[in-house]
Scaffold this motif. Structure first.
Motif, PDB file in Angstrom:
ATOM      1  N   VAL A 143      36.355 -43.696 -73.457  1.00  0.00           N
ATOM      2  CA  VAL A 143      37.745 -43.425 -73.829  1.00  0.00           C
ATOM      3  C   VAL A 143      38.015 -42.655 -72.449  1.00  0.00           C
ATOM      4  CG1 VAL A 143      37.800 -43.266 -76.053  1.00  0.00           C
ATOM      5  CG2 VAL A 143      37.301 -41.139 -74.894  1.00  0.00           C
ATOM      6  N   VAL A 144      39.585 -42.621 -72.366  1.00  0.00           N
ATOM      7  CA  VAL A 144      39.925 -41.918 -70.962  1.00  0.00           C
ATOM      8  C   VAL A 144      39.930 -40.651 -71.331  1.00  0.00           C
ATOM      9  CG1 VAL A 144      42.292 -41.325 -69.638  1.00  0.00           C
ATOM     10  CG2 VAL A 144      41.885 -43.804 -70.772  1.00  0.00           C
ATOM     11  N   GLU A 145      39.498 -40.003 -70.114  1.00  0.00           N
ATOM     12  CA  GLU A 145      39.080 -38.385 -69.933  1.00  0.00           C
ATOM     13  C   GLU A 145      40.252 -37.497 -70.021  1.00  0.00           C
ATOM     14  OE1 GLU A 145      36.491 -35.147 -67.378  1.00  0.00           O
ATOM     15  OE2 GLU A 145      36.557 -37.624 -67.013  1.00  0.00           O
ATOM     16  N   ARG A 146      40.408 -36.462 -70.975  1.00  0.00           N
ATOM     17  CA  ARG A 146      41.757 -35.960 -70.865  1.00  0.00           C
ATOM     18  C   ARG A 146      42.012 -35.205 -69.595  1.00  0.00           C
ATOM     19  NH1 ARG A 146      43.000 -30.921 -71.730  1.00  0.00           N
ATOM     20  NH2 ARG A 146      41.401 -29.370 -71.956  1.00  0.00           N
ATOM     21  N   LYS A 147      43.234 -34.932 -69.389  1.00  0.00           N
ATOM     22  CA  LYS A 147      43.900 -34.124 -68.372  1.00  0.00           C
ATOM     23  C   LYS A 147      43.303 -32.650 -68.519  1.00  0.00           C
ATOM     24  CE  LYS A 147      47.880 -32.750 -65.620  1.00  0.00           C
ATOM     25  NZ  LYS A 147      47.092 -31.327 -65.365  1.00  0.00           N
ATOM     26  N   LYS A 148      42.665 -32.057 -67.421  1.00  0.00           N
ATOM     27  CA  LYS A 148      42.661 -30.642 -67.625  1.00  0.00           C
ATOM     28  C   LYS A 148      43.727 -29.774 -66.545  1.00  0.00           C
ATOM     29  CE  LYS A 148      38.528 -32.303 -68.671  1.00  0.00           C
ATOM     30  NZ  LYS A 148      38.504 -33.628 -68.152  1.00  0.00           N
ATOM     31  N   TYR A 149      43.969 -28.602 -67.447  1.00  0.00           N
ATOM     32  CA  TYR A 149      44.902 -27.693 -66.689  1.00  0.00           C
ATOM     33  C   TYR A 149      44.414 -27.198 -65.470  1.00  0.00           C
ATOM     34  CZ  TYR A 149      41.933 -23.849 -68.203  1.00  0.00           C
ATOM     35  OH  TYR A 149      40.751 -23.066 -68.520  1.00  0.00           O
ATOM     36  N   GLY A 150      45.347 -27.274 -64.407  1.00  0.00           N
ATOM     37  CA  GLY A 150      45.014 -26.744 -62.898  1.00  0.00           C
ATOM     38  C   GLY A 150      44.608 -27.948 -62.187  1.00  0.00           C
ATOM     39  N   ARG A 151      44.582 -29.147 -62.728  1.00  0.00           N
ATOM     40  CA  ARG A 151      44.073 -30.074 -62.040  1.00  0.00           C
ATOM     41  C   ARG A 151      45.300 -31.252 -62.088  1.00  0.00           C
ATOM     42  NH1 ARG A 151      39.224 -30.769 -59.551  1.00  0.00           N
ATOM     43  NH2 ARG A 151      37.968 -28.801 -60.429  1.00  0.00           N
ATOM     44  N   ALA A 152      45.415 -32.167 -60.997  1.00  0.00           N
ATOM     45  CA  ALA A 152      46.388 -33.271 -60.858  1.00  0.00           C
ATOM     46  C   ALA A 152      46.118 -34.402 -62.015  1.00  0.00           C
ATOM     47  CB  ALA A 152      46.520 -33.872 -59.792  1.00  0.00           C
ATOM     48  N   LYS A 153      44.910 -34.735 -62.344  1.00  0.00           N
ATOM     49  CA  LYS A 153      44.755 -35.646 -63.329  1.00  0.00           C
ATOM     50  C   LYS A 153      43.385 -35.060 -63.939  1.00  0.00           C
ATOM     51  CE  LYS A 153      44.160 -39.567 -61.662  1.00  0.00           C
ATOM     52  NZ  LYS A 153      44.065 -40.915 -60.820  1.00  0.00           N
ATOM     53  N   ALA A 154      42.414 -35.823 -64.558  1.00  0.00           N
ATOM     54  CA  ALA A 154      41.314 -35.415 -65.307  1.00  0.00           C
ATOM     55  C   ALA A 154      40.469 -34.530 -64.222  1.00  0.00           C
ATOM     56  CB  ALA A 154      40.572 -36.308 -65.925  1.00  0.00           C
ATOM     57  N   ARG A 155      40.136 -35.121 -63.141  1.00  0.00           N
ATOM     58  CA  ARG A 155      39.245 -34.497 -62.119  1.00  0.00           C
ATOM     59  C   ARG A 155      39.828 -34.453 -60.739  1.00  0.00           C
ATOM     60  NH1 ARG A 155      33.256 -36.579 -63.422  1.00  0.00           N
ATOM     61  NH2 ARG A 155      33.394 -36.585 -65.644  1.00  0.00           N
TER      62      ARG A 155
END
Length: 180
Positions: free
Chosen positions: A160-172
């Motif tokens: 599945v698509v990795e979720r977006k993390k806070y402090g990041r533009a996308k997941a990584r």
């Protein structure tokens, strides 16, 4: 462990001398010993699972898509969300993906499929329908389970698509670094 030096094997020739005293495995059984005859059955390990209307039901999943699939004997019509397969899945590659379980089991044109799909995109939905068809096919004809499983169609693709993390533009991906 008594007399271990006579039972040690250092060479293949020693193995022959040790086994000369043992009875051969293919020797005839003694007269008083009961003969063992294995019971071989052609019946599949699982039973056929159909509802009162003669349909097999299965749920297929891929990515965020979930497909509910009903399979019944017919002419090969595939209906997805009330529309024909050619209309719902316009790309030929997606239609090819859906027909893979039938091709691998030589059952093309023998079953009608009614599927409802929710979530995900078209590619995930096609994979979910394929997963559901493979499961329903193995429920309708349990003898086909080995063929479909060997092709890998009964395994859910859990990526599945990795979720977006806070402090990041996308997941990584980080935001662009600014020196000033």
């Amino acid at each position: 462990m008594a007399d271990t030096d006579t039972n040690t094997v250092t060479d293949l020739a020693d193995l022959k001398t040790i086994t000369d005293g043992a009875p051969a495995a293919d020797a005839a059984p003694a007269e008083d010993a009961p003969a063992f005859t294995p019971v071989v059955s052609n019946a599949p390990l699982r039973e056929k699972e159909v509802d009162s209307l003669g349909r097999a039901y299965a749920t297929g999943r891929r990515k965020d898509a979930v497909a509910r699939v009903w399979l019944k004997p017919g002419t090969g019509a595939i209906i997805v969300n009330g529309r024909a397969q050619e209309i719902y899945f316009a790309r030929p590659t997606l239609r090819l993906v859906i027909n893979q379980p039938f091709q691998i089991s030589d059952r093309e044109g023998q079953y009608d499929v009614i599927a409802t799909v929710k979530g995900g995109g078209l590619s995930g939905q096609a994979g979910a329908v394929k997963h559901g068809i493979a499961q329903a096919l193995s429920k309708f004809e349990p003898a086909l389970r080995g063929t479909v499983k060997a092709a890998g169609f009964l395994t859910r693709d859990s990526r599945v698509v990795e979720r977006k993390k806070y402090g990041r533009a996308k997941a990584r991906r980080s935001f662009q670094f600014s020196k000033r």
